[in-house]
Design an enzyme around this catalytic site. Structure first.
Site, PDB file in Angstrom:
ATOM      1  N   ASP A   1      24.807 -37.330  -4.902  1.00  0.00           N
ATOM      2  CA  ASP A   1      24.750 -36.356  -6.001  1.00  0.00           C
ATOM      3  C   ASP A   1      25.704 -35.179  -5.872  1.00  0.00           C
ATOM      4  O   ASP A   1      25.922 -34.458  -6.844  1.00  0.00           O
ATOM      5  CB  ASP A   1      23.315 -35.808  -6.123  1.00  0.00           C
TER       6      ASP A   1
ATOM      7  N   CYS B   1      -2.482  -3.900   7.118  1.00  0.00           N
ATOM      8  CA  CYS B   1      -2.056  -4.058   8.508  1.00  0.00           C
ATOM      9  C   CYS B   1      -2.444  -2.823   9.313  1.00  0.00           C
ATOM     10  O   CYS B   1      -2.578  -1.716   8.781  1.00  0.00           O
ATOM     11  CB  CYS B   1      -0.556  -4.309   8.588  1.00  0.00           C
TER      12      CYS B   1
ATOM     13  N   GLU C   1       0.822  -1.209   0.000  1.00  0.00           N
ATOM     14  CA  GLU C   1       0.000   0.000   0.000  1.00  0.00           C
ATOM     15  C   GLU C   1       0.855   1.258   0.000  1.00  0.00           C
ATOM     16  O   GLU C   1       0.606   2.200  -0.764  1.00  0.00           O
ATOM     17  CB  GLU C   1      -0.926   0.005   1.224  1.00  0.00           C
TER      18      GLU C   1
ATOM     19  N   ARG D   1      18.678 -21.355  -9.636  1.00  0.00           N
ATOM     20  CA  ARG D   1      19.393 -20.972 -10.854  1.00  0.00           C
ATOM     21  C   ARG D   1      18.590 -20.000 -11.733  1.00  0.00           C
ATOM     22  O   ARG D   1      18.814 -19.939 -12.940  1.00  0.00           O
ATOM     23  CB  ARG D   1      19.775 -22.237 -11.629  1.00  0.00           C
TER      24      ARG D   1
ATOM     25  N   GLY E   1      15.663 -37.881  -0.029  1.00  0.00           N
ATOM     26  CA  GLY E   1      15.526 -39.229  -0.569  1.00  0.00           C
ATOM     27  C   GLY E   1      14.378 -39.940   0.124  1.00  0.00           C
ATOM     28  O   GLY E   1      13.654 -39.368   0.950  1.00  0.00           O
TER      29      GLY E   1
ATOM     30  N   CYS F   1      -0.430   0.312   7.576  1.00  0.00           N
ATOM     31  CA  CYS F   1      -0.901   0.755   6.256  1.00  0.00           C
ATOM     32  C   CYS F   1      -2.275   1.408   6.350  1.00  0.00           C
ATOM     33  O   CYS F   1      -2.638   2.224   5.503  1.00  0.00           O
ATOM     34  CB  CYS F   1      -0.932  -0.429   5.289  1.00  0.00           C
TER      35      CYS F   1
ATOM     36  N   THR G   1      21.467 -37.906  -0.120  1.00  0.00           N
ATOM     37  CA  THR G   1      21.404 -37.079  -1.326  1.00  0.00           C
ATOM     38  C   THR G   1      22.731 -36.380  -1.572  1.00  0.00           C
ATOM     39  O   THR G   1      23.201 -36.291  -2.711  1.00  0.00           O
ATOM     40  CB  THR G   1      20.270 -36.037  -1.196  1.00  0.00           C
TER      41      THR G   1
ATOM     42  N   SER H   1      10.237 -40.312   6.802  1.00  0.00           N
ATOM     43  CA  SER H   1      10.330 -39.826   8.182  1.00  0.00           C
ATOM     44  C   SER H   1       9.515 -38.551   8.374  1.00  0.00           C
ATOM     45  O   SER H   1       8.832 -38.378   9.385  1.00  0.00           O
ATOM     46  CB  SER H   1      11.795 -39.571   8.563  1.00  0.00           C
TER      47      SER H   1
ATOM     48  N   TRP I   1      18.303 -36.940 -16.937  1.00  0.00           N
ATOM     49  CA  TRP I   1      17.235 -36.256 -16.212  1.00  0.00           C
ATOM     50  C   TRP I   1      15.949 -37.056 -16.342  1.00  0.00           C
ATOM     51  O   TRP I   1      15.694 -37.656 -17.390  1.00  0.00           O
ATOM     52  CB  TRP I   1      17.027 -34.859 -16.768  1.00  0.00           C
TER      53      TRP I   1
END
Length: 364
Positions: free
Chosen positions: A202, A77, A51, A209, A295, A86, A198, A301, A172
């Site tokens: 990897d 707010c 605002e 990106r 993973g 605001c 992981t 979990s 991929w």
């Protein structure tokens, strides 16, 4: 016309994605004589709200706001935080009518903002494109009411439910458009979380990106501090905030801290990191959201601890096969189809040659 202007405000709000957490994304449009005279959005945490940015846009052009309408995606707010209320700015600028998309569940606001405007003679209309306005701030609504991170479990798999070939190769599974969509999710969420497996398999960077973006905080669940000091995660910890979570205080943690990693010790649960404790600690750190790219074990979990709020499954129309090929969720699994974790309001949409299925998790 109300929906037209609110849609413009929604588009503005999304420009703040990834930069306003743990605040909400908000957009505002000021209209006078059926012409937009001011636009604004919440650009960055701690800076002016939508605002006030819209009023600054008008002031910069010398435009008089008196008697104008304001369209704002979230209830204004009415409390002092990092910026003034605001509602004060709306009253001072002589706005005649305010159109609101979402109500603010923040206990400091929660209807009080709209009430203050009405008491000052301003006409208030609520729930304009409410569903669309609510959807962009599901993270904020969850965090502001429970002070725990909103967790999105994301994975890519083949049509036969594999996240890698039997050889372990996975690049991929999905096409470029789906992978670009994942980068947007990394921007949207405050943090990205994976397990030790992981990192060992990897050696990822776990960064965003996209151009002109910011990297999520990296969280590694590593109960015994097994990830190598020469891994990409540790080597770049002084560039991108990195948290390594252990079950117990381990002497060699100082080696990781020297590289810039923050170590969190959050207790043991069945020989692994106590994830429930971890969510409380992260919430207290104002980490409002986590993109879980773990993973199978970590995913199970988190699910079995009832800590996952949303699932995003990117599905590629290809088949890997292989009895030993990994699936996105492993662990003990449920004992009966009746015990399955279910999604509500599941949505399916094509992304390039792939499909995204997403929905909120229902816990019995």
């Amino acid at each position: 016309m109300d929906k037209k202007y609110m849609k413009i405000a929604l588009d503005l709000a999304l420009k703040g994605m990834g930069f306003v957490n743990p605040n909400p994304m908000v957009g505002a449009v000021i209209v006078k004589n059926n012409e937009i005279i001011g636009r604004g959005y919440h650009m960055k945490y701690g800076q002016l709200h939508a605002e006030r940015n819209a009023f600054a846009d008008c002031d910069g052009k010398g435009t008089d706001c008196r008697g104008a309408d304001m369209y704002v995606t979230l209830e204004p707010c009415c409390h002092y935080g990092k910026t003034p209320p605001c509602t004060e700015a709306i009253i001072q600028h002589g706005i005649k009518r305010v159109f609101i998309g979402s109500s603010d569940p923040n206990p400091l606001v929660a209807g009080k903002g709209a009430e203050i405007l009405r008491k000052n003679g301003i006409e208030v209309h609520e729930n304009i494109l409410k569903e669309e306005c609510d959807s962009i701030n599901e993270i904020f609504f969850h965090y502001i009411t429970g002070k725990r991170p909103f967790v999105t479990m994301k994975y890519a798999m083949t049509l036969d439910g594999k996240i890698a070939c039997v050889t372990g190769k996975s690049k991929w599974i999905t096409g470029g458009e789906a992978r670009l969509d994942v980068q947007r999710e990394r921007l949207r969420h405050s943090a990205i979380m994976v397990g030790t497996g992981t990192v060992l398999a990897d050696n990822p960077m776990l960064t965003c990106r996209l151009e002109n973006s910011r990297n999520p905080i990296r969280i590694i669940c590593d109960s015994k501090l097994r990830i190598p000091l020469e891994s990409n995660i540790v080597k770049t910890a002084d560039e991108t905030e990195t948290i390594i979570v252990t079950a117990h205080d381990i002497e060699r943690k100082s080696d990781y801290e020297k590289s810039g990693c923050k170590i969190i010790v959050c207790g043991d649960e069945n020989g692994k990191v106590n994830l429930t404790n971890l969510m409380k600690i992260l919430g207290d750190m104002k980490i409002d959201s986590i993109l879980l790219e773990g993973g199978g074990e970590l995913n199970w979990s988190m699910l079995s601890s009832k800590l996952v709020n949303k699932i995003q499954a990117y599905i590629s129309p290809k088949i890997f096969g292989g009895a030993g090929a990994k699936s996105p969720v492993s662990g003990m699994g449920v004992s009966s189809p009746d015990d399955a974790f279910m999604l509500e309001n599941a949505d399916i949409k094509p992304i390039g040659s792939d499909f995204l299925i997403e929905g909120r998790v229902i816990y019995k």
